[in-house]
Design a protein around this motif. Structure first.
Motif, PDB file in Angstrom:
ATOM      1  N   ILE A 139       6.243  22.327   8.502  1.00 34.93           N
ATOM      2  CA  ILE A 139       7.294  21.502   9.091  1.00 34.93           C
ATOM      3  C   ILE A 139       8.586  21.704   8.307  1.00 34.93           C
ATOM      4  O   ILE A 139       8.577  21.773   7.077  1.00 34.93           O
ATOM      5  CB  ILE A 139       6.915  20.008   9.133  1.00 34.93           C
ATOM      6  N   LEU A 140       9.697  21.834   9.030  1.00 36.40           N
ATOM      7  CA  LEU A 140      10.983  22.053   8.366  1.00 36.40           C
ATOM      8  C   LEU A 140      12.135  21.556   9.223  1.00 36.40           C
ATOM      9  O   LEU A 140      11.996  21.357  10.431  1.00 36.40           O
ATOM     10  CB  LEU A 140      11.169  23.543   8.048  1.00 36.40           C
ATOM     11  N   GLU A 141      13.266  21.345   8.549  1.00 38.36           N
ATOM     12  CA  GLU A 141      14.556  21.129   9.204  1.00 38.36           C
ATOM     13  C   GLU A 141      15.372  22.406   9.000  1.00 38.36           C
ATOM     14  O   GLU A 141      15.405  22.939   7.899  1.00 38.36           O
ATOM     15  CB  GLU A 141      15.314  19.973   8.558  1.00 38.36           C
ATOM     16  N   THR A 142      16.051  22.880  10.022  1.00 35.89           N
ATOM     17  CA  THR A 142      16.872  24.079   9.847  1.00 35.89           C
ATOM     18  C   THR A 142      18.109  23.766   8.999  1.00 35.89           C
ATOM     19  O   THR A 142      18.612  24.632   8.287  1.00 35.89           O
ATOM     20  CB  THR A 142      17.328  24.652  11.188  1.00 35.89           C
ATOM     21  N   VAL A 143      18.598  22.535   9.092  1.00 39.60           N
ATOM     22  CA  VAL A 143      19.638  22.024   8.205  1.00 39.60           C
ATOM     23  C   VAL A 143      19.137  20.673   7.707  1.00 39.60           C
ATOM     24  O   VAL A 143      18.876  19.780   8.509  1.00 39.60           O
ATOM     25  CB  VAL A 143      21.000  21.846   8.906  1.00 39.60           C
ATOM     26  N   GLN A 144      18.995  20.542   6.405  1.00 39.56           N
ATOM     27  CA  GLN A 144      18.451  19.301   5.844  1.00 39.56           C
ATOM     28  C   GLN A 144      19.561  18.259   5.741  1.00 39.56           C
ATOM     29  O   GLN A 144      20.472  18.390   4.923  1.00 39.56           O
ATOM     30  CB  GLN A 144      17.856  19.567   4.465  1.00 39.56           C
ATOM     31  N   GLY A 145      19.470  17.209   6.569  1.00 40.70           N
ATOM     32  CA  GLY A 145      20.501  16.190   6.582  1.00 40.70           C
ATOM     33  C   GLY A 145      20.478  15.291   5.362  1.00 40.70           C
ATOM     34  O   GLY A 145      21.407  15.282   4.556  1.00 40.70           O
ATOM     35  N   ASP A 191      14.013  18.464  14.522  1.00 44.80           N
ATOM     36  CA  ASP A 191      15.406  18.602  14.967  1.00 44.80           C
ATOM     37  C   ASP A 191      16.017  17.235  15.268  1.00 44.80           C
ATOM     38  O   ASP A 191      16.908  17.116  16.115  1.00 44.80           O
ATOM     39  CB  ASP A 191      15.475  19.499  16.212  1.00 44.80           C
ATOM     40  N   ILE A 192      15.550  16.231  14.558  1.00 45.05           N
ATOM     41  CA  ILE A 192      15.964  14.862  14.859  1.00 45.05           C
ATOM     42  C   ILE A 192      17.436  14.633  14.537  1.00 45.05           C
ATOM     43  O   ILE A 192      18.162  14.034  15.327  1.00 45.05           O
ATOM     44  CB  ILE A 192      15.045  13.874  14.111  1.00 45.05           C
ATOM     45  N   GLN A 193      17.905  15.146  13.395  1.00 44.22           N
ATOM     46  CA  GLN A 193      19.325  14.982  13.060  1.00 44.22           C
ATOM     47  C   GLN A 193      20.139  16.219  13.396  1.00 44.22           C
ATOM     48  O   GLN A 193      21.279  16.112  13.840  1.00 44.22           O
ATOM     49  CB  GLN A 193      19.497  14.622  11.587  1.00 44.22           C
ATOM     50  N   ALA A 194      19.564  17.399  13.214  1.00 41.36           N
ATOM     51  CA  ALA A 194      20.322  18.633  13.437  1.00 41.36           C
ATOM     52  C   ALA A 194      20.367  19.040  14.899  1.00 41.36           C
ATOM     53  O   ALA A 194      21.163  19.915  15.270  1.00 41.36           O
ATOM     54  CB  ALA A 194      19.725  19.765  12.601  1.00 41.36           C
ATOM     55  N   GLY A 195      19.536  18.433  15.745  1.00 36.38           N
ATOM     56  CA  GLY A 195      19.481  18.803  17.151  1.00 36.38           C
ATOM     57  C   GLY A 195      20.491  18.072  18.026  1.00 36.38           C
ATOM     58  O   GLY A 195      21.383  17.393  17.539  1.00 36.38           O
ATOM     59  N   CYS A 196      20.323  18.252  19.341  1.00 39.14           N
ATOM     60  CA  CYS A 196      21.207  17.625  20.344  1.00 39.14           C
ATOM     61  C   CYS A 196      22.668  18.016  20.117  1.00 39.14           C
ATOM     62  O   CYS A 196      23.571  17.201  20.278  1.00 39.14           O
ATOM     63  CB  CYS A 196      21.035  16.109  20.350  1.00 39.14           C
ATOM     64  N   GLY A 197      22.886  19.265  19.699  1.00 36.19           N
ATOM     65  CA  GLY A 197      24.241  19.795  19.601  1.00 36.19           C
ATOM     66  C   GLY A 197      24.918  19.676  18.263  1.00 36.19           C
ATOM     67  O   GLY A 197      26.020  20.202  18.080  1.00 36.19           O
ATOM     68  N   ARG A 198      24.309  19.022  17.307  1.00 36.20           N
ATOM     69  CA  ARG A 198      24.975  18.756  16.029  1.00 36.20           C
ATOM     70  C   ARG A 198      25.427  20.031  15.313  1.00 36.20           C
ATOM     71  O   ARG A 198      26.475  20.063  14.680  1.00 36.20           O
ATOM     72  CB  ARG A 198      24.029  17.938  15.141  1.00 36.20           C
ATOM     73  N   THR A 199      24.634  21.098  15.419  1.00 34.59           N
ATOM     74  CA  THR A 199      25.011  22.348  14.755  1.00 34.59           C
ATOM     75  C   THR A 199      25.728  23.318  15.693  1.00 34.59           C
ATOM     76  O   THR A 199      26.055  24.433  15.295  1.00 34.59           O
ATOM     77  CB  THR A 199      23.778  23.054  14.154  1.00 34.59           C
ATOM     78  N   GLY A 200      25.955  22.900  16.933  1.00 38.57           N
ATOM     79  CA  GLY A 200      26.697  23.730  17.884  1.00 38.57           C
ATOM     80  C   GLY A 200      25.894  24.138  19.095  1.00 38.57           C
ATOM     81  O   GLY A 200      26.435  24.303  20.186  1.00 38.57           O
ATOM     82  N   THR A 201      24.579  24.313  18.943  1.00 38.83           N
ATOM     83  CA  THR A 201      23.691  24.587  20.067  1.00 38.83           C
ATOM     84  C   THR A 201      22.793  23.368  20.251  1.00 38.83           C
ATOM     85  O   THR A 201      22.612  22.585  19.321  1.00 38.83           O
ATOM     86  CB  THR A 201      22.829  25.834  19.796  1.00 38.83           C
ATOM     87  N   PHE A 202      22.203  23.218  21.444  1.00 32.67           N
ATOM     88  CA  PHE A 202      21.416  22.002  21.674  1.00 32.67           C
ATOM     89  C   PHE A 202      20.301  21.883  20.643  1.00 32.67           C
ATOM     90  O   PHE A 202      20.151  20.841  19.997  1.00 32.67           O
ATOM     91  CB  PHE A 202      20.833  21.971  23.084  1.00 32.67           C
ATOM     92  N   PHE A 203      19.502  22.939  20.495  1.00 33.53           N
ATOM     93  CA  PHE A 203      18.509  22.984  19.426  1.00 33.53           C
ATOM     94  C   PHE A 203      19.113  23.747  18.258  1.00 33.53           C
ATOM     95  O   PHE A 203      19.713  24.814  18.441  1.00 33.53           O
ATOM     96  CB  PHE A 203      17.229  23.690  19.883  1.00 33.53           C
ATOM     97  N   SER A 204      18.915  23.251  17.059  1.00 35.62           N
ATOM     98  CA  SER A 204      19.531  23.906  15.904  1.00 35.62           C
ATOM     99  C   SER A 204      18.898  25.260  15.591  1.00 35.62           C
ATOM    100  O   SER A 204      19.500  26.084  14.898  1.00 35.62           O
ATOM    101  CB  SER A 204      19.406  23.003  14.672  1.00 35.62           C
ATOM    102  N   PHE A 205      17.690  25.505  16.108  1.00 33.56           N
ATOM    103  CA  PHE A 205      16.988  26.752  15.798  1.00 33.56           C
ATOM    104  C   PHE A 205      17.368  27.902  16.731  1.00 33.56           C
ATOM    105  O   PHE A 205      16.946  29.042  16.531  1.00 33.56           O
ATOM    106  CB  PHE A 205      15.472  26.545  15.812  1.00 33.56           C
ATOM    107  N   GLU A 206      18.163  27.638  17.766  1.00 34.07           N
ATOM    108  CA  GLU A 206      18.491  28.675  18.745  1.00 34.07           C
ATOM    109  C   GLU A 206      19.125  29.919  18.136  1.00 34.07           C
ATOM    110  O   GLU A 206      18.713  31.049  18.462  1.00 34.07           O
ATOM    111  CB  GLU A 206      19.390  28.105  19.842  1.00 34.07           C
ATOM    112  N   PRO A 207      20.125  29.792  17.252  1.00 35.75           N
ATOM    113  CA  PRO A 207      20.751  31.008  16.719  1.00 35.75           C
ATOM    114  C   PRO A 207      19.812  31.869  15.883  1.00 35.75           C
ATOM    115  O   PRO A 207      20.045  33.070  15.723  1.00 35.75           O
ATOM    116  CB  PRO A 207      21.902  30.459  15.849  1.00 35.75           C
TER     117      PRO A 207
END
Length: 431
Positions: A213-219, A249-265
């Motif tokens: 389990i991981l966050e792509t960006v740790q809030g 993707d609870i904090q980094a998702g829903c567009g916070r990093t620019g894409t809807f899911f933060s893992f897309e890029p």
């Protein structure tokens, strides 16, 4: 984590009822000692009429701002038409509409095939269900997590959380997890080589895990952004050893990093995804757990929750999806993120003795202040000047910027100006 200061008093506010009646566990009201009364877009106003720019956004829950007009209108219409509000997991028209729209607007365009589970209304509910499902499907118990990760405040989520203060609050041993260094945690440690060695060595003492389990960006961990290459390597290891990959993707998702899911890029496809916070779009409690269809081995009612059928959340979340019908909104978030990051780097370059690093992605950004207490003091000074921010990191050493994604350039510039003033003022106090 949040800044604490007992000295903030932009005119004394009577907080006695909160101090006398509410539990000592309260935290944000200590950092922002005023009584808020109104909010719209990227601004809040308190009882005295003071205006605040919001670089906090409900800890990432208000990506579309406060009281977004389209969602507000839909919610009022729904309530005044006597629409179903509470329904457990019964079928309702609002749930049907959300599932259909989420499939059409989010999943299909990204070639993602996931079943949608409503585990309960908060982020930790999504994480708990993800951990439980991974263990059920694989028949294994261990979950690999990473240093400085944060996944929630219930026991299973705490077991895969790194923060010592939060973990201690459990009051019992937290088991079933192994923690490894996150990307760039230490330049001398290759955490993924270490993980592979653990998995291939029958004498490592680490059982084959059910999941990573991981966050792509740790809030909460300090706005630590994993490289796309690191994320790809994690996915490859999981595939090689038949281990499930869970992205929180609870904090980094829903567009916070620019894409809807933060893992897309990073071009990865997690087996399980946890979403909450800004999913409802309006601050209404809402969470989902997404997973590959072949993992859907739940027996009816095997995991449930009284408020998993929160129809006001379905209504608001469905309306929020209009932001994602094209890629225009995503491009704007990325443009603003680049703009803010450049401005932060300019401030950091002016204060190399105070700020060691600017980091993050999109509009999930942070500045590291290694001197003890300085980041807290910056946020305290900012609040006095009408800017709301919090800190993060294991020692509250990072000033964290999470403005609503709908904020305009004028609001960003004004907030950044206050931030720079606050840094200079805080530095004088701390020195």
């Amino acid at each position: 984590m949040i800044p604490t200061s007992e000295t903030m008093d932009p005119e004394k506010t009577d907080m006695s009822v909160f101090e006398e009646v509410e539990s000592e566990v309260r935290s944000y009201c200590r950092s922002f000692p005023t009584i808020f009364e109104k909010a719209k877009g990227y601004k809040l106003w308190d009882r005295q009429g003071r205006e605040y720019i919001d670089f906090f956004a409900g800890a990432g829950t208000l990506n579309y701002g406060h009281n977004e007009s389209g969602m507000q209108k839909r919610l009022i219409e729904y309530l005044t038409s006597d629409g179903i509000v509470h329904s457990l997991d019964m079928a309702t028209s609002s749930k049907e509409e959300f599932l259909s729209r989420f499939q059409d607007v989010i999943l299909k365009p990204r070639n993602l095939e996931y079943k949608v589970m409503f585990p309960g209304p908060t982020g930790t509910n999504a994480v708990e269900s993800a951990l439980k499902l991974a263990r059920k499907v694989t028949g294994r118990q261990t979950v690999v997590s990473f240093t400085r990760g944060f996944h929630g405040m219930t026991l299973g989520s705490l077991a895969v959380t790194g923060n010592a203060f939060k973990r201690k609050g459990a009051g019992i041993p937290l088991t079933g997890a192994v923690s490894l260094p996150y990307d760039q945690y230490n330049e001398n440690i290759d955490s993924l080589t270490l993980l592979e060695r653990y998995l291939e060595d029958k004498g490592s003492g680490v059982d084959l895990p059910a999941a990573v389990i991981l966050e792509t960006v740790q809030g909460e961990g300090g706005i630590n952004a994993a490289s796309f290459e690191w994320l790809k390597q994690v996915e490859q290891i999981c595939r090689r050893y038949d281990v499930l990959l869970i992205v929180d993707d609870i904090q980094a998702g829903c567009g916070r990093t620019g894409t809807f899911f933060s893992f897309e890029p990073a071009e990865i496809q997690p087996d399980i995804v946890c979403l909450s916070k800004s999913l409802s779009g309006y601050g209404v409690p809402f969470a989902v757990t997404l997973f590959r269809p072949d993992l859907d081995t739940w027996a009816p009612g095997e995991h449930n929750g009284t408020f998993r059928g929160h129809n006001l959340a379905f209504v608001a979340a469905t309306e929020a999806l209009r932001f994602w019908e094209t890629d225009a909104f995503s491009r704007e978030v990325q443009r603003k993120g680049d703009r803010v990051k450049a401005a932060l780097q300019k401030i950091a370059d002016k204060h190399p003795d105070l700020i060691t690093q600017v980091r993050g992605r999109g509009l999930m950004l942070g500045m590291e202040f290694p001197k003890e207490g300085l980041a807290d003091e910056v946020c305290s000074e900012a609040f006095k000047r009408g800017l709301i921010m919090e800190t993060s990191g294991p020692n509250s050493e990072v000033v964290k910027l999470l403005p609503p994604l709908i904020i305009d350039d004028e609001g960003l510039d004004k907030g950044l100006g206050i931030l720079e003033e606050s840094i200079e003022s805080a530095a004088k106090k701390i020195s």
